[in-house]
Design an enzyme around this catalytic site. Structure first.
Site, PDB file in Angstrom:
ATOM      1  N   TYR A  87      -7.502  -7.339  -2.413  1.00  0.00           N
ATOM      2  CA  TYR A  87      -6.148  -7.615  -1.923  1.00  0.00           C
ATOM      3  C   TYR A  87      -5.711  -6.626  -0.841  1.00  0.00           C
ATOM      4  O   TYR A  87      -6.389  -5.646  -0.564  1.00  0.00           O
ATOM      5  CB  TYR A  87      -5.129  -7.746  -3.032  1.00  0.00           C
ATOM      6  CG  TYR A  87      -4.909  -6.628  -4.022  1.00  0.00           C
ATOM      7  CD1 TYR A  87      -5.237  -5.313  -3.775  1.00  0.00           C
ATOM      8  CD2 TYR A  87      -4.302  -6.919  -5.253  1.00  0.00           C
ATOM      9  CE1 TYR A  87      -4.983  -4.317  -4.694  1.00  0.00           C
ATOM     10  CE2 TYR A  87      -4.042  -5.937  -6.178  1.00  0.00           C
ATOM     11  CZ  TYR A  87      -4.378  -4.632  -5.898  1.00  0.00           C
ATOM     12  OH  TYR A  87      -4.118  -3.659  -6.819  1.00  0.00           O
ATOM     13  N   GLU A  88      -4.567  -6.940  -0.224  1.00  0.00           N
ATOM     14  CA  GLU A  88      -4.063  -6.223   0.957  1.00  0.00           C
ATOM     15  C   GLU A  88      -5.074  -6.256   2.103  1.00  0.00           C
ATOM     16  O   GLU A  88      -5.180  -5.307   2.884  1.00  0.00           O
ATOM     17  CB  GLU A  88      -3.698  -4.773   0.606  1.00  0.00           C
ATOM     18  CG  GLU A  88      -2.584  -4.634  -0.396  1.00  0.00           C
ATOM     19  CD  GLU A  88      -1.261  -5.197   0.097  1.00  0.00           C
ATOM     20  OE1 GLU A  88      -1.072  -5.275   1.319  1.00  0.00           O
ATOM     21  OE2 GLU A  88      -0.432  -5.561  -0.744  1.00  0.00           O
ATOM     22  N   GLY A  89      -5.811  -7.339   2.221  1.00  0.00           N
ATOM     23  CA  GLY A  89      -6.855  -7.471   3.230  1.00  0.00           C
ATOM     24  C   GLY A  89      -8.172  -7.001   2.650  1.00  0.00           C
ATOM     25  O   GLY A  89      -8.325  -5.828   2.289  1.00  0.00           O
ATOM     26  N   ARG A 106      -1.522  -0.280   2.083  1.00  0.00           N
ATOM     27  CA  ARG A 106      -2.979  -0.172   2.160  1.00  0.00           C
ATOM     28  C   ARG A 106      -3.455   1.218   1.762  1.00  0.00           C
ATOM     29  O   ARG A 106      -4.488   1.358   1.103  1.00  0.00           O
ATOM     30  CB  ARG A 106      -3.457  -0.566   3.557  1.00  0.00           C
ATOM     31  CG  ARG A 106      -3.411  -2.078   3.743  1.00  0.00           C
ATOM     32  CD  ARG A 106      -3.742  -2.540   5.136  1.00  0.00           C
ATOM     33  NE  ARG A 106      -3.795  -4.015   5.148  1.00  0.00           N
ATOM     34  CZ  ARG A 106      -3.853  -4.753   6.240  1.00  0.00           C
ATOM     35  NH1 ARG A 106      -3.865  -4.175   7.438  1.00  0.00           N
ATOM     36  NH2 ARG A 106      -3.912  -6.060   6.157  1.00  0.00           N
TER      37      ARG A 106
END
Length: 611
Positions: free
Chosen positions: A460-462, A316
C-alpha cells in the site's frame, strides 16, 4: 485418556501462549540516534518555530510516555485482536475487544496530534520526534497504529491546503483523537493510475459538492473508535480535464458538524464491506460508498493530487517506519527466545555446562540472523530519522535555499524510505520467525503474525515497484541526476571530514558510494536511448541506494560511538553491529549492481504468449 504425547503438546501450547516477549520501546537507541548521531537540537536551534517549541526535557518526556502507553495499553491487545479481527454488519464496523478503550487512552495522551499544528491543539513536535512515536505504536500493533496514522496524515493535508474555516472546524477534534480521518483514493479499476478515477463531485449553490462514487481499500474508512470520521476524497468536477490534472480533493464528514461544533445528521457515506486480508486483521479495510455525500473542496479545483501528495510524503515515510517497527518487534521476540532456547552444543564446545544443551544464540547461523535483524533495524531507525529531519527542514527553515535543498532530498529519499524499510522489514520479520524454528510457524508465538502484518507495507501507499520506478524515473533521471548529486555530495563531504580513526567505516562507505555514483551515471546514459532501462534497473538500483544509505547511517553511528565502548556496553554493541553491517550486508550491492548493468534486454526475450 491423556497420552504422554498429548500432555507434552498441551504443555508446549500453554508455554507458547506465555512465551512471547513483551514489547519494550527501544528508547536508548532512539535517544542515541536523536541526540548523539544527529544532534537534533542543533538543527532545531536553526529553525525558529521549533526552537521555541522543543527542548530536550520535552522530547525525553514524550519518548518515555509514548513507550509506556504503547507497551502497556496497545501491545497486549495485538495477539487477541489479530485472532478476533474487525466485524462488519449492515454498514457498521466494530473493532476487536479492547481497541476502543486503548484508542481513548492513546488519544487522551495527545498522541494523535503529536506533530500537529499547535494553533489547533496539536503538540507541534517535529517529524524527527513523531517518527519515534510512530515506530512505538506500530511495533505494539501495526493494525492499531494505522488508525491514528491515517488521521495524522489527513490532518497534514487539511492544515496545509484547506480553508481557515475547515481547519478551525475539523482539526482540533482530529488532533484530539475525538474524530478520525481517512484517505479515499483507490477505485476498483484505478489503483496507482489515479487519473482514471470515476468518482464525481457536483457543485452546489451553497458552495458545497455532492460526491458520488465507490472507493476500495480504505483503511479506517469505518470503525467504532471515534465519534466522527473525516474522509479526504479524490473526485473529478464535471468540467475537469482528463487525467491526473483533473483531480480535486474534498473533505467529506461521516456526520455533519453544526455551527456550535456538535454533530448533526449522518452524511450519505457508508461502508459496503470490509476486506478479508492476509494480515492486519484488526485494521478495518473498507469499501466506501459515497451517494451524493456532501463534501467541501480542499485547496484549488483540479489540484487535488498535489494536495494529497502533501500527505503522501509523510504517509510513505510512515509506512517505511511500519516496516522498521515490525522488524524491531520480531527482533525483541527472537533475541529473548535465542537466549532461552536450549538446542545442541556450540561448535567450539559446551558453553552452558550445567545444562543439557547451549542456548541457540551460540550457533553461527542464529547469530547471523540476529545480527542481520539488529543491523537493519538500527540502520533503518537512523535512516527514517534522517528523512524526518529533511521534512522538518523543508517545513520550518526560513532560508529558501535550505528549504529547496531539503525538499529535493525529501523527494529523492521518500521512495527509498518507503520501499527499502519495508523490504527489509519483511526480511527481518522472516529472520525472526526462522530463529524460532517450528515454533515461529505457530500462531501463539506471534512471529507469523508479524510476517503476515508487515507484508502489506510493501503494497500500500504505492507498491515498492512503483516506489522504485519513482526513484529511478522521476527523481534520478527526471532531475538529470541533480537530486541524487545532493545526497552523494553530502556523503562524500562526511567521508572527507572524518579522521583516520573512522577509516574502517568510511573506506567501504566511499567504495559503496562510488559504486552508486557509477550506477547512477550508467542508468542516466542508457535511459537516453532506451526507456526500458529505467524500469528494468529500478528495484535493484533502489536496493543499492538503500544499502549505501544505511552504510552512511552506520558510519555516522560508529563515529558517535567510537571511543565510548569501554564506558557502556551499548556503544560496544553499536560498533560491533556496525562492523557486521560493513562486513556481511553492504557487499550485497555488488550483485545488485551487476543485475542493473545486465540491462533490460533479457526482460523482453519472451512474447506475452510465451510466459
Amino acid at each position: 485418556m491423556m497420552t504422554a504425547a498429548s500432555l507434552f503438546s498441551g504443555y508446549l501450547l500453554l508455554f507458547a501462549r506465555f512465551a512471547m516477549a513483551d514489547y519494550k520501546a527501544p528508547l536508548r537507541d532512539m535517544r542515541f540516534v536523536l541526540n548523539e548521531v544527529f544532534e537534533v537540537s542543533k538543527l532545531w536551534a536553526t529553525l525558529p518555530e521549533l526552537s521555541e517549541a522543543v527542548d530536550a526535557e520535552t522530547v525525553e518526556a514524550i519518548l518515555e510516555e509514548a513507550g509506556k502507553v504503547t507497551g502497556k495499553s496497545v501491545a497486549p491487545l495485538s495477539r487477541a485482536a489479530d485472532e478476533e479481527g474487525c466485524h462488519w454488519q449492515d454498514t457498521v464496523v466494530t473493532t476487536p475487544a479492547g481497541f476502543v478503550q486503548a484508542y481513548k487512552t492513546y488519544a487522551e495522551g495527545g498522541w494523535v496530534g503529536v506533530g500537529g499544528n499547535p494553533e489547533f491543539g496539536g503538540m507541534g513536535m517535529p517529524k524527527a520526534v513523531s517518527a519515534q512515536v510512530e515506530e512505538m505504536v506500530n511495533s505494539s500493533s501495526l493494525a492499531f497504529g494505522l488508525y491514528p496514522m491515517l488521521t495524522s496524515g489527513a490532518c497534514v493535508s487539511i492544515n496545509t491546503h484547506a480553508s481557515e474555516a475547515l481547519k478551525t472546524q475539523y482539526l482540533p477534534n482530529m488532533y484530539a483523537g475525538i474524530w478520525a480521518g481517512s484517505m479515499c483514493l483507490t477505485e476498483a479499476h484505478a489503483g496507482t493510475d489515479l487519473g482514471i478515477i470515476r468518482t464525481k463531485a457536483e457543485p452546489q449553490a451553497d458552495g458545497s459538492y455532492k460526491i458520488s462514487g465507490t472507493k476500495i481499500f480504505i483503511t479506517g474508512g469505518e470503525h467504532d473508535l471515534t465519534d466522527n470520521i473525516i474522509h479526504l476524497v479524490l473526485a473529478k468536477l464535471p468540467d475537469a480535464p482528463a487525467g491526473p490534472k483533473g483531480i480535486s480533493l474534498f473533505l467529506v464528514p461521516k456526520f455533519f458538524v453544526n455551527d456550535d461544533g456538535s454533530l448533526g445528521a449522518r452524511n450519505t457515506v457508508s461502508c459496503g464491506s470490509i476486506e478479508h486480508k492476509m494480515g492486519i486483521q484488526a485494521s478495518a479495510t473498507c469499501v466506501m460508498n459515497f451517494d451524493e455525500a456532501e463534501g467541501y473542496l480542499v485547496g484549488e479545483p483540479n489540484k487535488g493530487l498535489a494536495a494529497m501528495f502533501t500527505m503522501m510524503n509523510y504517509e510513505r515515510l510512515g509506512v517505511g517506519i511500519q516496516g522498521l517497527a515490525s522488524g524491531e518487534r520480531s527482533y525483541q521476540n527472537a533475541i529473548e527466545y535465542a537466549r532461552d532456547r536450549l538446542q545442541s552444543r556450540a561448535p567450539t564446545g559446551a558453553q552452558s555446562k550445567d545444562k543439557i544443551a547451549d542456548p541457540i544464540i551460540v550457533h553461527p547461523d542464529v547469530r547471523r540472523m540476529l545480527l542481520t535483524m539488529k543491523a537493519l533495524n538500527e540502520g533503518g531507525r537512523a535512516f527514517s530519522t534522517y528523512v524526518a529531519m529533511q521534512l522538518d527542514t523543508a517545513k520550518y527553515s526560513e532560508d529558501a535555499e535550505v528549504r529547496q535543498r531539503a525538499d529535493a532530498l525529501v523527494a529523492l529519499l521518500t521512495p527509498v524510505a518507503k520501499a527499502f524499510l519495508t523490504d527489509m522489514g519483511l526480511d527481518t520479520t522472516v529472520h525472526g520467525q526462522q530463529v524460532f524454528g517450528g515454533h515461529g510457524y505457530i500462531r501463539e508465538w506471534g512471529q507469523e503474525q508479524l510476517v503476515r502484518d508487515v507484508r502489506i507495507t510493501q503494497i500500500y501507499e504505492g507498491t515498492n515497484g512503483i516506489q522504485a520506478l519513482d526513484l529511478m524515473g522521476r527523481k534520478v533521471v527526471g532531475s538529470g541526476g541533480s537530486y541524487y548529486k545532493l545526497f552523494s555530495e553530502e556523503v562524500r563531504a562526511f567521508i572527507e571530514a572524518s579522521d583516520s580513526s573512522l577509516g574502517e567505516f568510511t573506506k567501504p562507505l566511499s567504495a559503496a558510494l562510488t559504486t552508486l555514483d557509477e550506477l547512477t551515471d550508467w542508468v542516466l546514459d542508457r535511459a537516453r536511448s532506451n526507456p526500458n532501462e529505467i524500469g528494468a534497473a529500478s528495484v535493484e538500483y533502489l536496493h543499492v541506494f538503500g544499502y549505501t544509505a544505511y552504510a552512511y547511517m552506520w558510519a555516522m553511528s560508529a563515529k558517535a560511538a567510537l571511543g565510548k565502548e569501554a564506558q557502556e556496553d551499548f556503544y560496544a554493541s553499536k560498533l560491533g553491529t556496525a562492523r557486521f553491517y560493513f562486513a556481511r550486508l553492504l557487499p550485497r550491492i555488488h550483485s545488485l549492481a551487476a543485475s542493473v548493468k545486465a540491462g533490460s534486454e533479457s526482460l523482453y526475450l519472451l512474447d506475452a504468449s510465451q510466459f
